[in-house]
Design a protein around this motif. Structure first.
Motif, PDB file in Angstrom:
ATOM      1  N   ILE A  21       0.849  -1.189   0.000  1.00 15.79           N
ATOM      2  CA  ILE A  21       0.000   0.000   0.000  1.00 15.79           C
ATOM      3  C   ILE A  21       0.887   1.242   0.000  1.00 15.79           C
ATOM      4  CG2 ILE A  21      -1.703   1.321   1.296  1.00 15.79           C
ATOM      5  CD1 ILE A  21      -2.749  -1.354   2.362  1.00 15.79           C
ATOM      6  N   ILE A  22       0.645   2.141  -0.940  1.00 18.78           N
ATOM      7  CA  ILE A  22       1.492   3.321  -1.081  1.00 18.78           C
ATOM      8  C   ILE A  22       0.825   4.558  -0.493  1.00 18.78           C
ATOM      9  CG2 ILE A  22       2.614   4.863  -2.741  1.00 18.78           C
ATOM     10  CD1 ILE A  22       2.702   2.412  -4.636  1.00 18.78           C
ATOM     11  N   ALA A  23      -0.452   4.732  -0.719  1.00 19.63           N
ATOM     12  CA  ALA A  23      -1.139   5.984  -0.400  1.00 19.63           C
ATOM     13  C   ALA A  23      -1.311   6.215   1.101  1.00 19.63           C
ATOM     14  CB  ALA A  23      -2.507   6.010  -1.084  1.00 19.63           C
ATOM     15  N   GLU A  24      -1.360   5.169   1.894  1.00 18.87           N
ATOM     16  CA  GLU A  24      -1.605   5.339   3.315  1.00 18.87           C
ATOM     17  C   GLU A  24      -0.906   4.237   4.089  1.00 18.87           C
ATOM     18  OE1 GLU A  24      -5.697   3.163   4.267  1.00 18.87           O
ATOM     19  OE2 GLU A  24      -5.905   4.755   2.784  1.00 18.87           O
ATOM     20  N   HIS A  25      -0.842   4.393   5.391  1.00 21.23           N
ATOM     21  CA  HIS A  25      -0.264   3.357   6.232  1.00 21.23           C
ATOM     22  C   HIS A  25      -1.265   2.227   6.407  1.00 21.23           C
ATOM     23  CE1 HIS A  25       3.324   5.523   7.266  1.00 21.23           C
ATOM     24  NE2 HIS A  25       2.615   6.585   7.611  1.00 21.23           N
ATOM     25  N   THR A  26      -0.755   1.011   6.563  1.00 24.13           N
ATOM     26  CA  THR A  26      -1.614  -0.142   6.797  1.00 24.13           C
ATOM     27  C   THR A  26      -2.107  -0.127   8.241  1.00 24.13           C
ATOM     28  OG1 THR A  26       0.221  -1.541   7.519  1.00 24.13           O
ATOM     29  CG2 THR A  26      -0.272  -1.503   5.142  1.00 24.13           C
ATOM     30  N   ILE A  27      -3.031  -0.999   8.546  1.00 28.43           N
ATOM     31  CA  ILE A  27      -3.542  -1.113   9.911  1.00 28.43           C
ATOM     32  C   ILE A  27      -2.403  -1.441  10.864  1.00 28.43           C
ATOM     33  CG2 ILE A  27      -5.003  -2.515  11.426  1.00 28.43           C
ATOM     34  CD1 ILE A  27      -6.921  -2.793   9.004  1.00 28.43           C
ATOM     35  N   PHE A  28      -1.514  -2.347  10.451  1.00 28.50           N
ATOM     36  CA  PHE A  28      -0.375  -2.703  11.295  1.00 28.50           C
ATOM     37  C   PHE A  28       0.532  -1.500  11.544  1.00 28.50           C
ATOM     38  CE2 PHE A  28       4.114  -3.926  11.540  1.00 28.50           C
ATOM     39  CZ  PHE A  28       4.103  -4.591  12.760  1.00 28.50           C
ATOM     40  N   GLN A  29       0.822  -0.737  10.505  1.00 30.88           N
ATOM     41  CA  GLN A  29       1.687   0.434  10.666  1.00 30.88           C
ATOM     42  C   GLN A  29       1.042   1.471  11.587  1.00 30.88           C
ATOM     43  OE1 GLN A  29       2.102   0.917   6.358  1.00 30.88           O
ATOM     44  NE2 GLN A  29       4.321   0.955   6.658  1.00 30.88           N
ATOM     45  N   LYS A  30      -0.261   1.695  11.441  1.00 32.83           N
ATOM     46  CA  LYS A  30      -0.965   2.631  12.318  1.00 32.83           C
ATOM     47  C   LYS A  30      -0.892   2.165  13.766  1.00 32.83           C
ATOM     48  CE  LYS A  30      -4.139   4.179   8.741  1.00 32.83           C
ATOM     49  NZ  LYS A  30      -5.504   4.099   8.200  1.00 32.83           N
ATOM     50  N   TRP A  31      -1.074   0.852  13.983  1.00 32.73           N
ATOM     51  CA  TRP A  31      -0.964   0.299  15.325  1.00 32.73           C
ATOM     52  C   TRP A  31       0.447   0.506  15.876  1.00 32.73           C
ATOM     53  CZ3 TRP A  31       2.466  -3.527  16.728  1.00 32.73           C
ATOM     54  CH2 TRP A  31       2.381  -3.936  18.057  1.00 32.73           C
ATOM     55  N   LEU A  44       7.013  -2.153  -0.447  1.00 32.00           N
ATOM     56  CA  LEU A  44       7.221  -1.739  -1.832  1.00 32.00           C
ATOM     57  C   LEU A  44       8.679  -1.868  -2.256  1.00 32.00           C
ATOM     58  CD1 LEU A  44       5.950  -0.638  -4.412  1.00 32.00           C
ATOM     59  CD2 LEU A  44       6.458   1.654  -3.570  1.00 32.00           C
ATOM     60  N   GLY A  45       9.599  -1.482  -1.389  1.00 28.64           N
ATOM     61  CA  GLY A  45      11.016  -1.593  -1.726  1.00 28.64           C
ATOM     62  C   GLY A  45      11.415  -3.029  -2.008  1.00 28.64           C
ATOM     63  N   MET A  46      10.909  -3.949  -1.203  1.00 30.09           N
ATOM     64  CA  MET A  46      11.197  -5.365  -1.410  1.00 30.09           C
ATOM     65  C   MET A  46      10.634  -5.828  -2.751  1.00 30.09           C
ATOM     66  SD  MET A  46      10.240  -8.602   1.043  1.00 30.09           S
ATOM     67  CE  MET A  46       8.496  -8.232   1.041  1.00 30.09           C
ATOM     68  N   LEU A  47       9.430  -5.409  -3.080  1.00 33.16           N
ATOM     69  CA  LEU A  47       8.815  -5.775  -4.352  1.00 33.16           C
ATOM     70  C   LEU A  47       9.633  -5.255  -5.533  1.00 33.16           C
ATOM     71  CD1 LEU A  47       6.335  -6.944  -5.892  1.00 33.16           C
ATOM     72  CD2 LEU A  47       5.355  -4.647  -5.754  1.00 33.16           C
ATOM     73  N   VAL A  48      10.052  -3.999  -5.461  1.00 34.38           N
ATOM     74  CA  VAL A  48      10.846  -3.401  -6.538  1.00 34.38           C
ATOM     75  C   VAL A  48      12.173  -4.136  -6.698  1.00 34.38           C
ATOM     76  CG1 VAL A  48      12.092  -1.322  -7.262  1.00 34.38           C
ATOM     77  CG2 VAL A  48       9.754  -1.133  -6.403  1.00 34.38           C
ATOM     78  N   ILE A  68      13.035   4.472  -9.165  1.00 31.51           N
ATOM     79  CA  ILE A  68      11.704   3.929  -8.890  1.00 31.51           C
ATOM     80  C   ILE A  68      11.366   4.106  -7.414  1.00 31.51           C
ATOM     81  CG2 ILE A  68      10.287   1.836  -8.910  1.00 31.51           C
ATOM     82  CD1 ILE A  68      12.227   0.831 -11.167  1.00 31.51           C
ATOM     83  N   LEU A  69      12.308   3.749  -6.563  1.00 34.59           N
ATOM     84  CA  LEU A  69      12.070   3.887  -5.123  1.00 34.59           C
ATOM     85  C   LEU A  69      11.924   5.349  -4.724  1.00 34.59           C
ATOM     86  CD1 LEU A  69      14.554   1.174  -3.863  1.00 34.59           C
ATOM     87  CD2 LEU A  69      12.058   1.020  -3.947  1.00 34.59           C
ATOM     88  N   LYS A  70      12.703   6.213  -5.325  1.00 26.02           N
ATOM     89  CA  LYS A  70      12.620   7.656  -5.022  1.00 26.02           C
ATOM     90  C   LYS A  70      11.257   8.214  -5.440  1.00 26.02           C
ATOM     91  CE  LYS A  70      16.088  10.480  -4.926  1.00 26.02           C
ATOM     92  NZ  LYS A  70      17.263  11.277  -5.263  1.00 26.02           N
ATOM     93  N   HIS A  71      10.724   7.738  -6.564  1.00 28.61           N
ATOM     94  CA  HIS A  71       9.426   8.193  -7.058  1.00 28.61           C
ATOM     95  C   HIS A  71       8.321   7.898  -6.047  1.00 28.61           C
ATOM     96  CE1 HIS A  71       6.177   9.045  -9.881  1.00 28.61           C
ATOM     97  NE2 HIS A  71       5.641   7.899  -9.514  1.00 28.61           N
ATOM     98  N   TYR A  72       8.385   6.735  -5.385  1.00 27.82           N
ATOM     99  CA  TYR A  72       7.341   6.339  -4.439  1.00 27.82           C
ATOM    100  C   TYR A  72       7.667   6.671  -3.000  1.00 27.82           C
ATOM    101  CZ  TYR A  72       5.042   3.950  -8.231  1.00 27.82           C
ATOM    102  OH  TYR A  72       4.412   3.670  -9.404  1.00 27.82           O
ATOM    103  N   ASP A  73       8.793   7.302  -2.748  1.00 22.78           N
ATOM    104  CA  ASP A  73       9.170   7.639  -1.378  1.00 22.78           C
ATOM    105  C   ASP A  73       8.191   8.644  -0.800  1.00 22.78           C
ATOM    106  OD1 ASP A  73      10.646   7.635   0.936  1.00 22.78           O
ATOM    107  OD2 ASP A  73      12.049   9.170   0.236  1.00 22.78           O
ATOM    108  N   ARG A  74       7.708   8.340   0.429  1.00 21.16           N
ATOM    109  CA  ARG A  74       6.779   9.271   1.073  1.00 21.16           C
ATOM    110  C   ARG A  74       7.562  10.235   1.895  1.00 21.16           C
ATOM    111  NH1 ARG A  74       2.594   5.724   4.258  1.00 21.16           N
ATOM    112  NH2 ARG A  74       3.648   3.842   3.801  1.00 21.16           N
TER     113      ARG A  74
END
Length: 74
Positions: A21-31, A44-48, A68-74
């Motif tokens: 998930i790129i646009a927002e944090h996951t439930i786990f990350q929010k927790w 995402l980095g692992m996938l790339v 690619i990673l820089k493009h998606y860096d939040r």
């Protein structure tokens, strides 16, 4: 609910969710943030990086993953 892990998270920990998930944090990350961690990354980095290795292995096409990673860096 993951509250039974709350006492094991501190501000030095980094939460890593393998979700892409790129646009927002996951439930786990929010927790993890609510439980005290100061940083979190998604998968995402692992996938790339896996895609880069696969391209090189199957087609001898080497690419640099940094843009690619820089493009998606939040």
């Amino acid at each position: 609910m993951m509250t039974h892990f709350k006492d094991k998270v501190d501000n030095k920990a980094t939460a890593m969710d393998r979700s892409f998930i790129i646009a927002e944090h996951t439930i786990f990350q929010k927790w993890a943030f609510a439980s005290g961690t100061k940083s979190s990354i998604n998968g995402l980095g692992m996938l790339v990086e896996q895609a880069v290795v696969a391209l090189d292995f199957f087609s001898n096409l080497s690419i640099n993953s940094s843009p690619i990673l820089k493009h998606y860096d939040r």
